[in-house]
Motif scaffolding. Structure first.
Motif, PDB file in Angstrom:
ATOM      1  N   LYS A   1      34.953  42.268  38.799  1.00  0.00           N
ATOM      2  CA  LYS A   1      36.070  42.747  37.988  1.00  0.00           C
ATOM      3  C   LYS A   1      37.250  43.086  38.892  1.00  0.00           C
ATOM      4  O   LYS A   1      38.394  42.702  38.618  1.00  0.00           O
ATOM      5  N   LYS A   2      36.964  43.766  39.997  1.00  0.00           N
ATOM      6  CA  LYS A   2      38.017  44.107  40.960  1.00  0.00           C
ATOM      7  C   LYS A   2      38.661  42.840  41.527  1.00  0.00           C
ATOM      8  O   LYS A   2      39.882  42.747  41.653  1.00  0.00           O
ATOM      9  N   GLY A   3      37.832  41.841  41.845  1.00  0.00           N
ATOM     10  CA  GLY A   3      38.347  40.583  42.378  1.00  0.00           C
ATOM     11  C   GLY A   3      39.201  39.831  41.366  1.00  0.00           C
ATOM     12  O   GLY A   3      40.224  39.238  41.716  1.00  0.00           O
TER      13      GLY A   3
ATOM     14  N   LEU B   1      39.963  43.614  30.228  1.00  0.00           N
ATOM     15  CA  LEU B   1      38.554  43.410  30.563  1.00  0.00           C
ATOM     16  C   LEU B   1      37.674  44.410  29.826  1.00  0.00           C
ATOM     17  O   LEU B   1      37.783  45.618  30.023  1.00  0.00           O
ATOM     18  N   TYR B   2      36.823  43.878  28.968  1.00  0.00           N
ATOM     19  CA  TYR B   2      35.832  44.696  28.273  1.00  0.00           C
ATOM     20  C   TYR B   2      34.526  44.566  29.029  1.00  0.00           C
ATOM     21  O   TYR B   2      34.097  43.465  29.340  1.00  0.00           O
ATOM     22  N   GLY B   3      33.894  45.666  29.300  1.00  0.00           N
ATOM     23  CA  GLY B   3      32.630  45.615  30.008  1.00  0.00           C
ATOM     24  C   GLY B   3      31.602  46.513  29.358  1.00  0.00           C
ATOM     25  O   GLY B   3      31.946  47.472  28.650  1.00  0.00           O
TER      26      GLY B   3
ATOM     27  N   THR C   1      27.550  44.166  40.828  1.00  0.00           N
ATOM     28  CA  THR C   1      28.168  42.838  40.846  1.00  0.00           C
ATOM     29  C   THR C   1      29.324  42.774  39.861  1.00  0.00           C
ATOM     30  O   THR C   1      30.392  42.234  40.165  1.00  0.00           O
ATOM     31  N   PHE C   2      29.126  43.349  38.678  1.00  0.00           N
ATOM     32  CA  PHE C   2      30.187  43.373  37.673  1.00  0.00           C
ATOM     33  C   PHE C   2      31.421  44.092  38.199  1.00  0.00           C
ATOM     34  O   PHE C   2      32.543  43.596  38.073  1.00  0.00           O
TER      35      PHE C   2
END
Length: 91
Positions: free
Chosen positions: A25-27, A47-49, A20-21
Motif C-alpha cells: 500500500k505504501k509503495g 485504498l480500502y483495506g 505485506t499489505f
C-alpha cells in the motif's frame, strides 16, 4: 543483485499478509505521488483495506474530491473513451 521472483498466491499467514499489505500500500501511494509529480497530472488514490476502518486517500480527502469532481464534469464520451473493463480487455 537481482530480486527473487514473487510467487503470486494468497498469503495464508495473517501477520505476514498484513505486513505485506502495508508495504505494498505504501509503495502504491508512492508510485501515484511520483506519477503526479513527474508527469504534472492530477492523480488520486483511494485504498480500502481489511485492516483499516476508513479508506486511505492520497493526497488528501479534499484533493480526491477535486480530482473526482473534475472527472465527473467531463462529458461521458471523454470519461469512457479509454476505460477498459475486464470483459473488453480479454477480447
Amino acid at each position: 543483485m537481482t530480486r527473487k521472483k514473487v510467487k503470486l498466491a494468497y498469503i495464508t499467514n495473517d501477520s505476514i499478509r498484513k505486513a505485506t499489505f502495508k508495504k505494498r500500500k505504501k509503495g502504491l501511494i508512492k508510485k501515484v505521488s511520483e506519477l503526479s509529480t513527474l508527469c504534472g497530472i492530477d492523480a488520486c488514490a483511494i485504498l480500502y483495506g481489511p485492516y483499516d476502518s476508513q479508506p486511505e486517500v492520497w493526497p488528501s480527502p479534499l484533493g480526491v474530491q477535486r480530482v473526482v469532481a473534475h472527472f465527473k464534469k467531463m462529458p461521458e464520451m471523454e470519461q469512457s473513451k479509454k476505460m477498459v473493463n475486464q470483459e473488453s480487455f480479454l477480447k
